[in-house]
Scaffold this motif. Sequence first.
Motif: not given
Length: 126
Positions: A1-13, A42-48
């Motif tokens: 079993m694998r663990e996937y982490n899904l992130f929603i990336i901002k359109k510009e990035y 937190i700052s980096l996450y909020s940007q991306l």
Amino acid sequence: MREYNLFIIKKEYYDYYRKNPLFLFDTLKKLYTLKEDFNYGISLYSQLCERINPFTLRHFINKKYNLDNNKSFYIDKTFIEIRHTRIIVRSRNLDIINDLNEYNKYIFVCDFINNDYFYLNKLQYC
């Protein structure tokens, strides 16, 4: 079993990192393993990335799979955990993950343990 982490990336990035997903993966992996300097993280996450609205995503999944207002999901041997920062999916197959492309087309999938990554919308074309 694998663990996937899904992130929603901002359109510009998403547009910027579409052709260089390794850099995006490395950045997200550093955030995932960050043990110090949480303000920087937190700052980096909020940007991306965009924050996830758990209510909206839960509603989407419940409707998609005809469930009764579940808050956590176990569908076809796939466990889905929804957080404000990411979606965690533990599974052996990618079918359920692929369905999340309907929710948002800027999802970046990371398996930090196996150093695997891809844009969810690219999976549709494989």
